[in-house]
Motif scaffolding. Structure first.
Motif, PDB file in Angstrom:
ATOM      1  N   GLU A  71      -4.885  -2.272  -5.159  1.00  0.00           N
ATOM      2  CA  GLU A  71      -5.670  -3.512  -5.026  1.00  0.00           C
ATOM      3  C   GLU A  71      -5.147  -4.595  -5.959  1.00  0.00           C
ATOM      4  N   ARG A  91       0.843  -1.210   0.000  1.00  0.00           N
ATOM      5  CA  ARG A  91       0.000   0.000   0.000  1.00  0.00           C
ATOM      6  C   ARG A  91       0.867   1.244   0.000  1.00  0.00           C
ATOM      7  N   GLU A 128      -5.896   3.741  -5.848  1.00  0.00           N
ATOM      8  CA  GLU A 128      -6.426   2.579  -5.141  1.00  0.00           C
ATOM      9  C   GLU A 128      -6.498   1.324  -6.032  1.00  0.00           C
ATOM     10  N   LYS A 129      -6.815   1.541  -7.329  1.00  0.00           N
ATOM     11  CA  LYS A 129      -6.962   0.392  -8.224  1.00  0.00           C
ATOM     12  C   LYS A 129      -5.648  -0.380  -8.368  1.00  0.00           C
TER      13      LYS A 129
END
Ligand SMILES: Cc1ncc(C[n+]2csc(CCOP(=O)(O)OP(=O)(O)O)c2C)c(N)n1
Lengths: 197, 532
Positions: A177, A165, A173-174
């Protein structure tokens, strides 16, 4: 606790991000570490490696001595074999992708490389590019690799995910993930393969 | 802020140490393994807010002189370069001992034992001694951080520049660094002693005597330095001198402590008394140092001494290449750890030009044109395009030092060589190609200079290149004939046009410059993703 890792690959494949994430996680856990990187000329498609040393007591040398590495972690099978002399002959593991990166005319027969890996004990090897493609993020094969070596590390996997992270936060964020999914997939596959043996 | 723990490269630790010690400006030309020092300062938020100077210089000599100018005005400055950069700035460096400094001045020389990314293995400690400038050699990242402040204070106290000698393994290795206190920048002030800043013979003769006296006092400083240590052992059969990171390799081999007497060296000139004591208290000596046998040669001298001295010169350690913990283990007589043999099927994987790199198009077109001439010679230069020597191109006959392509082509043409082609990158051209081009222009030498312009300093990771947007104007300004300053885009679809242009200018019996241009694929990618 002391873990000596040689990270290997071809310039541009992204082994340094693995090193950074391990570094962030180690710092979190108050471990000592030294991590020698390769910058400069060989990053242009040459062989690159990084010596990463994690320990609960101070680390002296930036370089790992012969026969002392606990793991060779590689994004490319011939590059994994380049460092066998550094592996601890009793306990050292190879964790590598089997997808060859052929950018030289005299690259060995793939069958010979596969056989060399298959003949060894303590190997986790699978096609990590293909695995990354499975979950639709072909560029995160390096996170599949990090996942695949994580069961051999004394670092809590959630700490490694925190590291992922932290490193990818800037990219949104994509991307974070996708990289975490790649990490988890690599970890599952490695656990499966090791229990199969 | 205090006691913050950070994970830093040796280069970054040094940069942060200098910033915390009130640095006002860093001056540098990129060069592996020193580049990350300046890059760290360029991207450091606090440095930006404070307005610390960090713009790249055109070459190491301009960088050194700019830093000396800042020091003259009382502020703290740092110059950074790779080892061969010392050759480029040597004139300014050697004379900076004669002028002395006002504000603290660090000269970072990053050596590259094993030549990971360099053309030779020169050891900058020889420069420090040659110029009578003290040197520090950190053994770890924390020491690199702390030594920056120490060096700047020391520099101001003795009024001399201080060399910081780094090596690749420290520059490019990360470790946890604990940050210390910060100190404000100096304010503008002028030197008290003004004569020594004007190096006319009369002033220099006076100052030179002072410099020599200072050097003697620096030896005393080295005896007391917190970074030089005498560590007493229990076994006197050998006394070990270990400098910089060599000390770590020694300790790696003795996890429970080294049984022998050890002198750790991180400050030069050498502490002679400390070394004499080591010799007196040990049966023989072993010198472990990364780079060339600088300390070992000094200890040996020319005439045979009473003590046996081992190191790189008698084969106890390899004569060339960087040290490793294994080489050090062998030198102290430890048994080699059990390990596998190398895997024989593994072959070398040399670096190569990227796919989509414009240098490729230049070499393809050049090879195809030169196939039509007998004995064409191509004088290459330093940068990514040096890789044009490798197959499949095999397009270059010489690579020596930055700028040498143009001047060697000129010398070859003077000798009667034709075709004589120079291939040089944009950053190398402004680093030290321009002056040589002036020579060639002044004699209208029949050479063809191809500036393969990728709009960046590619080899070192894509730093801004100082001539971007100005290359043709520079050539014209130097007096090149406008009819023979040509420009083309280095693209596969231009292959035939490039060939035609190269041929036309090679056949022209005078000086021509061809700027063949295409943005570096790596920086183009970065620029595109930044735009998104
Ligand atoms: C005196 C000196 N300083 C610095 C270097 C490091 N260095 C090698 S190549 C290079 C960059 C060359 O850039 P450019 O000429 O634009 O070519 P590119 O790599 O972009 O193709 C640098 C800075 C060196 N070898 N010698």
């Amino acid at each position: 606790m002391k873990t000596d890792i040689i990270l290997a690959g071809v310039g541009g494949q992204g082994i340094l991000s693995i090193a950074s994430i391990l570094g962030v996680a180690a710092l979190e856990q108050n471990l000592y570490l030294k991590q020698a990187e390769v910058h400069g000329m060989s990053q242009r498609g040459g062989d690159v490696q990084s010596n990463l040393r994690l320990s609960s007591s101070p680390v002296h040398s930036d370089l790992i001595p012969l026969g002392k590495a606990d793991m060779v972690v590689s994004l490319e099978p011939m590059e994994a074999l380049r460092y066998v002399e550094y592996l601890n002959p009793q306990s050292g593991w190879i964790v590598t992708s089997t997808a060859p990166f052929v950018n030289i005319p005299n690259y060995p027969e793939q069958a010979a490389i596969d056989a060399a890996l298959a003949s060894r004990e303590r190997v986790v090897a699978f096609d990590m590019e293909a695995a990354a493609r499975e979950i639709a993020s072909p560029r995160s094969s390096n996170m599949v690799l990090l996942g695949a070596c994580s069961p051999l590390l004394d670092i809590d996997p959630s700490k490694l995910e925190d590291g992922i992270r932290a490193i990818f936060a800037r990219k949104g964020e994509k991307i974070v993930e996708a990289n975490i999914a790649a990490f988890r997939l690599g970890r599952e596959k490695a656990i499966e393969m090791r229990s199969g043996k | 802020m205090k006691n913050r723990k950070l994970l830093l490269l040796g280069d970054e630790a040094l940069a942060l140490g200098a910033l915390d010690a009130g640095l006002s400006g860093v001056y540098a030309y990129p060069g592996t393994p020193s580049t990350e020092i300046t890059e760290y300062i360029q991207s450091h938020q606090g440095a930006k807010e404070r307005g610390v100077h960090s713009h790249w210089s055109s070459n190491e000599k301009t960088a050194m002189e700019e830093a000396l100018g800042m020091s003259f005005c009382g502020k703290r400055a740092m110059v950074c370069m790779k080892h061969v950069g010392m050759n480029v700035c040597a004139d300014a460096f050697v004379n900076s001992a004669m002028t002395g400094v006002n504000g603290g001045l660090i000269v970072v020389a990053a050596d590259d034992p094993s030549m990971h990314s360099s053309q030779n293995e020169q050891d900058s400690r020889f420069y420090s001694q040659f110029a009578f400038i003290p040197a520090l050699e950190p053994s770890g990242q924390q020491e690199a951080y702390e030594m920056a402040a120490y060096a700047l204070d020391f520099s101001e106290r003795v009024q001399l520049p201080v060399m910081m000698r780094m090596v690749t393994r420290l520059c490019h290795s990360r470790a946890v660094v604990e940050q210390g206190d910060e100190r404000p920048e100096n304010t503008l002030s002028y030197p008290e002693k003004t004569r020594q800043w004007v190096l006319m013979p009369g002033n220099s003769r006076v100052r030179y005597r002072e410099v020599l006296q200072l050097w003697e006092s620096l030896k005393e400083e080295s005896e007391k330095s917190p970074y030089n240590k005498y560590i007493t052992g229990t076994d006197r059969s050998v006394g070990i001198v270990a400098s910089g990171i060599a000390f770590n390799y020694l300790m790696e081999n003795f996890p429970d402590g080294c049984p022998y007497n050890v002198v750790k060296i991180s400050q030069y000139p050498l502490p002679e008394k400390m070394l004499q004591r080591l010799a007196d208290e040990s049966d023989r000596l072993l010198v472990i140092e990364d780079g060339q046998p600088f300390i070992e040669e000094k200890l040996r001298g020319v005439l045979p001494g009473a003590k046996k001295i081992s190191g790189r010169l008698d084969g106890a350690l390899p004569r060339t290449g960087e040290l490793t913990p294994d080489a050090v283990a062998a030198a102290i007589g430890l048994k080699e750890a059990e390990h596998e043999k190398r895997c024989e099927m593994v072959v070398p994987r040399p670096p190569a030009l990227c796919q989509g790199c414009g240098h490729r198009d230049v070499f393809h077109a050049l090879n195809d044109v030169l196939a039509g001439y007998k004995d064409a010679k191509v004088f290459g230069d330093i940068g990514c395009y040096t890789l044009g020597w490798l197959s499949p191109f095999n397009a270059i006959d010489t690579v020596v030092d930055m700028g040498a392509s143009i001047t060697m082509a000129k010398g070859a043409a003077d000798a009667g060589q034709h075709p004589a082609v120079a291939v040089i990158g944009d950053s190398t051209f402004t680093h030290s190609g321009m002056t040589g081009l002036l020579d060639a222009i002044n004699e209208n030498s029949p050479i063809t200079v191809i500036i393969s312009d990728n709009l960046t300093t590619g080899m070192t990771g894509g730093q801004d290149s100082q001539g971007t947007g100005k290359l043709e104007d520079i050539c014209l300004g130097l007096g090149a004939d406008p009819a023979h300053v040509r420009t083309i885009d280095s693209l596969p679809k231009n292959h035939d046009a490039m060939m035609a242009l190269f041929k036309e200018e090679i056949d022209y019996p005078g000086l021509s410059v061809i700027v063949s241009r295409r943005e570096c694929i790596q920086t183009a990618r970065r620029h595109n993703s930044a735009k998104k």
